[in-house]
Design an enzyme around this catalytic site. Sequence first.
Site, PDB file in Angstrom:
ATOM      1  CB  CYS A  76      63.391 -27.173  12.722  1.00 42.36           C
ATOM      2  SG  CYS A  76      64.908 -27.580  11.896  1.00 42.36           S
ATOM      3  CD  GLU A  77      68.671 -27.075  18.185  1.00 45.49           C
ATOM      4  OE1 GLU A  77      68.256 -26.322  19.067  1.00 45.49           O
ATOM      5  OE2 GLU A  77      69.511 -27.964  18.382  1.00 45.49           O
ATOM      6  CG  HIS A  78      69.003 -29.299  12.973  1.00 40.75           C
ATOM      7  ND1 HIS A  78      68.381 -30.496  13.236  1.00 40.75           N
ATOM      8  CD2 HIS A  78      69.939 -29.149  13.933  1.00 40.75           C
ATOM      9  CE1 HIS A  78      68.919 -31.038  14.307  1.00 40.75           C
ATOM     10  NE2 HIS A  78      69.865 -30.243  14.753  1.00 40.75           N
ATOM     11  CG  HIS A  79      66.716 -27.167   8.188  1.00 40.94           C
ATOM     12  ND1 HIS A  79      66.519 -28.324   8.913  1.00 40.94           N
ATOM     13  CD2 HIS A  79      67.575 -27.483   7.203  1.00 40.94           C
ATOM     14  CE1 HIS A  79      67.226 -29.298   8.377  1.00 40.94           C
ATOM     15  NE2 HIS A  79      67.884 -28.824   7.333  1.00 40.94           N
ATOM     16  CD  GLN A 117      58.489 -34.309  16.455  1.00 44.06           C
ATOM     17  OE1 GLN A 117      58.633 -33.901  15.305  1.00 44.06           O
ATOM     18  NE2 GLN A 117      57.707 -35.340  16.741  1.00 44.06           N
ATOM     19  CG  HIS A 145      59.975 -31.633  11.278  1.00 44.48           C
ATOM     20  ND1 HIS A 145      60.915 -31.166  12.154  1.00 44.48           N
ATOM     21  CD2 HIS A 145      59.201 -32.494  11.980  1.00 44.48           C
ATOM     22  CE1 HIS A 145      60.735 -31.730  13.344  1.00 44.48           C
ATOM     23  NE2 HIS A 145      59.710 -32.540  13.261  1.00 44.48           N
ATOM     24  CB  CYS A 147      63.472 -28.328   7.429  1.00 46.35           C
ATOM     25  SG  CYS A 147      63.288 -29.522   8.769  1.00 46.35           S
TER      26      CYS A 147
HETATM   27 ZN    ZN Z   1      64.890 -28.931  10.187  1.00 45.99          ZN
END
Ligand code: ZN
Length: 185
Positions: A76-79, A117, A145, A147
């Site tokens: 995941c690119e956010h976390h 995703q 996920h 995260c």
């Molecule tokens: Zn994430």
Amino acid sequence: MIDREKIEEAVKLLLEGIGEDPGREGLKDTPARVARMYGEIFAGMDADASVPLAKVFSVESSEMVLEKDITFYSMCEHHLMPFYGKAHIAYIPEGKVAGLSKLARTVEIYAARLQIQERMTGQIADALMEHLAPGGVMVVLEAEHMCMTMRGVKKPGSRTVTVAVRGVFEDNPMLQERFFRMLRM
Ligand code: ZN
């Protein structure tokens, strides 16, 4: 290109940032180890997803082809945490089909990048539309996920489901329904 030296530096800083000593016995090889591993899990950064789809076979039939339960692992690119699960891909051929292992390879290439995703689902659908020129494509991804499940709301086992439809699938609920029926078989 993956720059391993930079990753090593960053991991060292990260270890310091959480209050660790990067010089202690158990951690001294960790930056190099993580850099090598990142080379592998982000190998899709340098890979061209059109390559596995370039080899096609001719078919007369225009019956739905469904490849389901393709396991994937992504980040995941956010976390910068893993998300992983199954991809299910259906398409209606118009003269061309891909080798079955090639769909899995396409998923793998898009997974081996920093992703969200929703985007990955669309990229897989678009790649098939572009390279197989089918009547339509439908892609469903279901994933857990880390995260979400390891922190915050902590809902272990909860899955995120994303769908992308292209071509004849777009305005055809009956076709979509058939896809979901075949998934349950
Ligand atoms: Zn994430």
